[in-house]
Design a protein around this motif. Structure first.
Motif, mmCIF file in Angstrom:
data_model
loop_
_atom_site.group_PDB
_atom_site.id
_atom_site.type_symbol
_atom_site.label_atom_id
_atom_site.label_comp_id
_atom_site.label_asym_id
_atom_site.label_seq_id
_atom_site.Cartn_x
_atom_site.Cartn_y
_atom_site.Cartn_z
ATOM 1 N N LYS A 120 1.139 -7.356 -2.554
ATOM 2 C CA LYS A 120 2.183 -7.046 -3.531
ATOM 3 C C LYS A 120 2.131 -5.621 -4.055
ATOM 4 N N ARG A 121 0.974 -5.036 -4.136
ATOM 5 C CA ARG A 121 0.830 -3.712 -4.745
ATOM 6 C C ARG A 121 1.154 -2.627 -3.735
ATOM 7 N N TYR A 122 2.035 -1.703 -4.150
ATOM 8 C CA TYR A 122 2.385 -0.576 -3.297
ATOM 9 C C TYR A 122 1.295 0.482 -3.405
ATOM 10 N N HIS A 123 0.852 1.004 -2.263
ATOM 11 C CA HIS A 123 -0.221 1.984 -2.228
ATOM 12 C C HIS A 123 0.356 3.355 -1.922
ATOM 13 N N GLU A 124 0.069 4.309 -2.770
ATOM 14 C CA GLU A 124 0.592 5.656 -2.606
ATOM 15 C C GLU A 124 0.141 6.279 -1.285
ATOM 16 N N LEU A 149 3.949 1.631 0.485
ATOM 17 C CA LEU A 149 4.104 0.362 1.180
ATOM 18 C C LEU A 149 2.895 -0.500 0.854
ATOM 19 N N THR A 150 3.010 -1.783 1.122
ATOM 20 C CA THR A 150 1.851 -2.650 0.933
ATOM 21 C C THR A 150 1.038 -2.669 2.226
ATOM 22 N N GLY A 164 3.576 -4.120 10.968
ATOM 23 C CA GLY A 164 4.488 -3.188 11.607
ATOM 24 C C GLY A 164 5.847 -3.065 10.952
ATOM 25 N N ARG A 165 5.957 -3.445 9.686
ATOM 26 C CA ARG A 165 7.240 -3.347 8.991
ATOM 27 C C ARG A 165 7.428 -2.014 8.288
ATOM 28 N N GLY A 166 6.410 -1.163 8.317
ATOM 29 C CA GLY A 166 6.434 0.087 7.567
ATOM 30 C C GLY A 166 7.589 0.992 7.922
ATOM 31 N N LYS A 220 12.804 3.466 6.729
ATOM 32 C CA LYS A 220 14.141 3.798 7.209
ATOM 33 C C LYS A 220 15.204 3.233 6.256
ATOM 34 N N ARG A 221 15.011 1.999 5.823
ATOM 35 C CA ARG A 221 15.957 1.351 4.891
ATOM 36 C C ARG A 221 15.974 2.091 3.552
#
Length: 102
Positions: A53-57, A62-63, A70-72, A77-78
């Motif tokens: 859940k936590r986004y990493h700088e 991204l998580t 592989g969703r990064g 892009k989105r």
């Protein structure tokens, strides 16, 4: 993933894992636990939040799970597709406000 070995007693090499342990200790110490199962549950929740859940700088906000599956690239892009029109719209609004102020 590649394992990196650092010199003994040289914590700068292991900064991220040291930060992770410090954060976990600070969160876990906020409460009193009267049974080992309670502590295990809280640590499990912490690990789940950090990984899912936590986004990493350092991972482009991204998580870790996004990167692992592989969703990064798709997510980045989105975000770009959303960001560009939003910036154009804000610029137009700003310029309209400047014109109205004259």
């Amino acid at each position: 993933m590649q394992q990196v070995h650092g010199r003994p007693a040289h914590p700068q090499i292991k900064g991220k894992i040291e930060w992770y342990h410090k954060t976990m200790k600070n969160e876990v110490k906020l409460e009193n636990y009267y049974h080992p199962d309670q502590l295990t549950e809280v640590i499990g929740e912490f690990v789940n939040r950090q990984n899912n859940k936590r986004y990493h700088e350092s991972l482009n906000n991204l998580t870790p799970v996004d990167i692992q599956f592989g969703r990064g690239e798709l997510i980045l892009k989105r975000r770009e597709q959303i960001k560009n029109p939003t910036l154009k719209q804000r610029k137009i609004q700003y310029l309209n406000q400047k014109l109205l102020a004259l």
